[in-house]
Scaffold this active site. Structure first.
Site, PDB file in Angstrom:
ATOM      1  CE  LYS A  42      48.879  38.040  54.330  1.00 23.71           C
ATOM      2  NZ  LYS A  42      48.196  37.914  55.616  1.00 23.71           N
ATOM      3  CG  ASP A  99      41.379  38.102  45.437  1.00 17.91           C
ATOM      4  OD1 ASP A  99      40.992  39.276  45.203  1.00 17.91           O
ATOM      5  OD2 ASP A  99      41.484  37.650  46.589  1.00 17.91           O
ATOM      6  CG  ASP A 102      32.159  41.406  47.086  1.00 20.24           C
ATOM      7  OD1 ASP A 102      31.212  40.845  46.523  1.00 20.24           O
ATOM      8  OD2 ASP A 102      32.221  41.559  48.315  1.00 20.24           O
ATOM      9  CB  VAL A 152      34.301  31.671  46.216  1.00 18.84           C
ATOM     10  CG1 VAL A 152      32.921  31.475  45.602  1.00 18.84           C
ATOM     11  CG2 VAL A 152      34.870  33.013  45.771  1.00 18.84           C
ATOM     12  CG  ASP A 158      41.505  34.786  53.257  1.00 18.13           C
ATOM     13  OD1 ASP A 158      41.224  35.631  52.371  1.00 18.13           O
ATOM     14  OD2 ASP A 158      41.459  35.043  54.470  1.00 18.13           O
TER      15      ASP A 158
HETATM   16  P1  IMP Z   1      35.613  44.834  46.971  1.00 16.18           P
HETATM   17  O1  IMP Z   1      35.455  44.670  45.496  1.00 16.18           O
HETATM   18  O2  IMP Z   1      36.286  46.117  47.369  1.00 16.18           O
HETATM   19  O3  IMP Z   1      34.326  44.654  47.712  1.00 16.18           O
HETATM   20  O4  IMP Z   1      36.530  43.760  47.615  1.00 16.18           O
HETATM   21  C1  IMP Z   1      37.155  42.749  47.008  1.00 16.18           C
HETATM   22  C2  IMP Z   1      37.964  42.047  48.069  1.00 16.18           C
HETATM   23  O5  IMP Z   1      37.106  41.439  49.040  1.00 16.18           O
HETATM   24  C3  IMP Z   1      38.781  40.941  47.475  1.00 16.18           C
HETATM   25  O6  IMP Z   1      40.079  41.372  47.196  1.00 16.18           O
HETATM   26  C4  IMP Z   1      38.751  39.874  48.542  1.00 16.18           C
HETATM   27  O7  IMP Z   1      39.848  40.051  49.422  1.00 16.18           O
HETATM   28  C5  IMP Z   1      37.508  40.107  49.327  1.00 16.18           C
HETATM   29  N1  IMP Z   1      36.421  39.172  48.916  1.00 16.18           N
HETATM   30  C6  IMP Z   1      35.254  39.501  48.344  1.00 16.18           C
HETATM   31  N2  IMP Z   1      34.497  38.424  48.112  1.00 16.18           N
HETATM   32  C7  IMP Z   1      35.228  37.364  48.535  1.00 16.18           C
HETATM   33  C8  IMP Z   1      34.976  35.943  48.543  1.00 16.18           C
HETATM   34  O8  IMP Z   1      33.941  35.424  48.105  1.00 16.18           O
HETATM   35  N3  IMP Z   1      35.964  35.164  49.060  1.00 16.18           N
HETATM   36  C9  IMP Z   1      37.135  35.674  49.546  1.00 16.18           C
HETATM   37  N4  IMP Z   1      37.397  36.996  49.546  1.00 16.18           N
HETATM   38  C10 IMP Z   1      36.455  37.833  49.047  1.00 16.18           C
HETATM   39 MG    MG Z   2      41.835  40.541  48.275  1.00 12.67          MG
END
Ligand code: IMP
Ligand code: MG
Length: 181
Positions: A42, A99, A102, A152, A158
């Site tokens: 979302k 969004d 990470d 964040v 969220d």
């Molecule tokens: P990754 O790159 O697979 O670790 O995951 C990214 C996802 O983790 C994003 O789409 C977010 O849903 C969630 N996420 C990672 N860091 C944050 C944050 O600081 N705030 C909110 N959601 C986050």
């Molecule tokens: Mg996400």
């Protein structure tokens, strides 16, 4: 400022200016084409809506919802599709709108999954990047901002399903996390 927010990292005018800049770049790069924006639910719904409103080219939108299990505790990053696209993207110019990146596991999985559907091209447009947290290498084609390694919220992001409607991006007070755990 919301009472649960400790500090604002990116205020509303800063975010909006960047979104307009990204939309201008996309409009130029996709001149004469009609890309499909894939909004990753979302978290990316507000970013996608704002981005799309500033495009000067025709574009479609579709939605995907994914969940990554064990992302916080394990580095395996198992990704599950909760809602898939409504339409085929074969032969389409696809832009994944996310969004935040990470660990990079979500976008790496998505990239692989979407390439298998034979789009004409595939790029990613990501609002926030936490480069210090990367577990697999991934560089977004279009990026809004780099942020430090802090959790964040706001502008779609969220915590416990809350704070998505904040018009800015900020960090929560430590006591808020205790309240929900
Ligand atoms: P990754 O790159 O697979 O670790 O995951 C990214 C996802 O983790 C994003 O789409 C977010 O849903 C969630 N996420 C990672 N860091 C944050 C944050 O600081 N705030 C909110 N959601 C986050
Ligand atoms: Mg996400």
């Amino acid at each position: 400022m919301h009472q649960d927010v400790a500090k604002v990292l990116l205020d509303e005018p800063t975010i909006q200016a960047k979104v307009r800049e990204l939309a201008a770049r996309l409009s130029e790069d996709y001149q004469g084409k009609c890309p499909v924006l894939i909004c990753i639910l979302k978290g990316a719904f507000i970013f996608t809506a704002d981005l799309m409103r500033h495009l000067t080219i025709p574009a479609r939108v579709d939605f995907m919802a994914i969940s990554s299990y064990g992302n916080r505790t394990r580095s395996s990053g198992v990704v599950q599709i909760l809602k898939d696209l409504d339409r085929s993207i074969e032969g389409e110019h696809v832009v994944v709108v996310e969004d935040i990146i990470d660990s990079g596991l979500t976008l790496t999985y998505l990239q692989e999954n979407l390439w298998s559907r034979r789009p004409a091209s595939l790029r990613s447009c990501v609002l926030l990047d936490k480069p210090s947290r990367r577990e697999v290498p991934f560089t977004p084609d279009y990026l809004g901002f780099q942020v430090p390694d802090e959790f964040v919220v706001g502008y779609g992001l969220d915590y416990a399903g809350l704070y998505r409607q904040l018009p800015y991006i900020g960090v929560l007070k430590p006591e808020v996390y205790q309240k929900h755990s």
